[in-house]
Design a protein around this motif. Structure first.
Motif, PDB file in Angstrom:
ATOM      1  N   ALA A  74       5.998   4.179  -2.404  1.00 65.59           N
ATOM      2  CA  ALA A  74       7.336   4.073  -1.115  1.00 65.59           C
ATOM      3  C   ALA A  74       7.692   5.013  -0.364  1.00 65.59           C
ATOM      4  CB  ALA A  74       8.397   3.417  -1.776  1.00 65.59           C
ATOM      5  N   GLY A  75       7.197   6.380  -0.566  1.00 65.70           N
ATOM      6  CA  GLY A  75       7.444   7.133   0.340  1.00 65.70           C
ATOM      7  C   GLY A  75       9.285   8.236  -0.492  1.00 65.70           C
ATOM      8  N   LYS A  76       9.348   7.878  -1.283  1.00 61.67           N
ATOM      9  CA  LYS A  76      10.472   7.944  -2.015  1.00 61.67           C
ATOM     10  C   LYS A  76      10.543   9.675  -2.553  1.00 61.67           C
ATOM     11  CE  LYS A  76      14.262   6.197  -3.160  1.00 61.67           C
ATOM     12  NZ  LYS A  76      15.702   5.574  -3.964  1.00 61.67           N
ATOM     13  N   TYR A  77      11.779  10.254  -3.130  1.00 59.95           N
ATOM     14  CA  TYR A  77      11.393  11.363  -3.235  1.00 59.95           C
ATOM     15  C   TYR A  77      10.254  12.440  -3.366  1.00 59.95           C
ATOM     16  CZ  TYR A  77      14.670   9.230  -6.530  1.00 59.95           C
ATOM     17  OH  TYR A  77      15.538   8.807  -7.222  1.00 59.95           O
ATOM     18  N   GLY A 105      -1.026  11.908   1.871  1.00 60.91           N
ATOM     19  CA  GLY A 105      -1.958  11.670   2.795  1.00 60.91           C
ATOM     20  C   GLY A 105      -2.143  12.393   3.642  1.00 60.91           C
ATOM     21  N   THR A 106      -0.687  12.704   4.373  1.00 61.08           N
ATOM     22  CA  THR A 106      -0.976  13.171   5.668  1.00 61.08           C
ATOM     23  C   THR A 106      -0.374  15.046   5.775  1.00 61.08           C
ATOM     24  OG1 THR A 106      -0.828  11.220   6.917  1.00 61.08           O
ATOM     25  CG2 THR A 106       0.094  12.531   8.266  1.00 61.08           C
ATOM     26  N   THR A 107       1.110  14.374   5.692  1.00 65.36           N
ATOM     27  CA  THR A 107       1.555  16.148   5.097  1.00 65.36           C
ATOM     28  C   THR A 107       1.345  16.696   4.293  1.00 65.36           C
ATOM     29  OG1 THR A 107       3.604  15.214   5.920  1.00 65.36           O
ATOM     30  CG2 THR A 107       4.106  17.172   5.148  1.00 65.36           C
ATOM     31  N   ALA A 108       0.914  15.503   3.244  1.00 69.34           N
ATOM     32  CA  ALA A 108       0.107  16.713   2.020  1.00 69.34           C
ATOM     33  C   ALA A 108      -0.837  14.928   1.196  1.00 69.34           C
ATOM     34  CB  ALA A 108       1.132  17.264   1.006  1.00 69.34           C
ATOM     35  N   PHE A 109      -1.408  15.983  -0.409  1.00 66.62           N
ATOM     36  CA  PHE A 109      -2.237  14.847  -0.500  1.00 66.62           C
ATOM     37  C   PHE A 109      -1.421  13.784  -1.471  1.00 66.62           C
ATOM     38  CE2 PHE A 109      -1.145  17.656  -3.453  1.00 66.62           C
ATOM     39  CZ  PHE A 109      -0.009  16.733  -4.959  1.00 66.62           C
ATOM     40  N   ASN A 110      -1.792  12.536  -0.767  1.00 67.59           N
ATOM     41  CA  ASN A 110      -0.971  11.443  -1.291  1.00 67.59           C
ATOM     42  C   ASN A 110      -0.878  11.054  -3.144  1.00 67.59           C
ATOM     43  OD1 ASN A 110      -3.230   9.959  -2.449  1.00 67.59           O
ATOM     44  ND2 ASN A 110      -3.831   9.105  -0.358  1.00 67.59           N
ATOM     45  N   THR A 111       0.303  10.164  -3.217  1.00 64.92           N
ATOM     46  CA  THR A 111       0.746  10.042  -5.073  1.00 64.92           C
ATOM     47  C   THR A 111      -0.636   9.204  -5.553  1.00 64.92           C
ATOM     48  OG1 THR A 111       2.869   9.036  -4.379  1.00 64.92           O
ATOM     49  CG2 THR A 111       2.883  11.361  -4.452  1.00 64.92           C
TER      50      THR A 111
END
Length: 232
Positions: A102-105, A112-118
């Motif tokens: 959800a974009g926390k922590y 996926g944009t700034t760094a690889f996604n979770t």
């Protein structure tokens, strides 16, 4: 006269040697028990960022990678995303994959944009060291042998990792069994562990349908033999 000359020479020799020995003693380094003690580990500092822990925390996070390789500073993550206290995120109760997605922590950057996604399964190994693929069946052998938990069956009901981890069960095989004084039926009746859902409202109560989970030593033995036959 000779005695007087010998006495003067002797006094000169003593004075000269004494002075030389004193100088050598002053020049020699002194040692103390403190000098022999094991040196305290010195942590590295990068600019205004002091690294408190260089190693990864259970393969989850490396300060060095983020500070040195990515060029981040303390205020990149603290205190907006993480309080500056070890274990603070976990104590909040929502430090899980659902929050990251959800974009926390960590999910603030790992999108996926700034760094690889979770969220991508191909990225699990980067942080967890494994593909995090859950076993279809977990067999607990402590405090009693043996109790079944069927991952596949529960996921099929719509549950995900964050439904149980890390709130009730640490995401590490055997972690619950290490809590022998806590991981028991009394805890389930009080709404802990499996008892969060198995309370008679969400799902069947923990004090009913015993054989749905408890298969005993003979059941575990039969499972082992069946698995061995399947591998041949």
């Amino acid at each position: 006269m000779k005695v007087k000359m010998l006495l003067i020479a002797a006094l000169w020799f003593v004075a000269t040697v004494g002075t030389s020995v004193a100088k050598e003693q002053d020049a020699a380094p002194t040692t103390s028990p403190a000098d022999k003690a094991v040196p305290v580990k010195q942590y590295e500092s990068f600019g205004n960022t002091q690294i408190i822990e260089m190693e990864s925390v259970k393969n989850m996070f490396s300060h060095k990678t983020h500070v040195v390789a990515a060029g981040l500073t303390c205020d990149s993550c603290h205190p907006s995303l993480f309080d500056r206290k070890l274990g603070a995120a976990k104590a909040k109760g929502d430090y899980n994959m659902a929050s990251l997605d959800a974009g926390k922590y960590c999910g603030s950057c790992h999108n996926g944009t700034t760094a690889f996604n979770t969220t991508g399964p191909e990225t699990c190994k980067k942080c967890h060291g494994s593909d995090m693929k859950q076993p279809e069946i977990v067999v607990f052998n402590r405090p009693v042998k043996g109790v079944l938990f069927k991952h596949k069956e529960h996921v099929g009901l719509g549950l995900d990792c964050a439904s149980c981890h890390d709130k009730e069960f640490e995401m590490r095989r055997g972690a619950a069994e290490e809590q022998l004084g806590k991981f028991n039926m009394r805890a389930l009746y009080a709404g802990r562990y499996c008892g969060v859902c198995h309370n008679g409202n969400i799902s069947f109560a923990a004090n009913t349908r015993c054989t749905s989970c408890h298969i005993g030593s003979k059941g575990v033995e039969k499972m082992s033999k069946k698995a061995a036959c399947g591998k041949e």
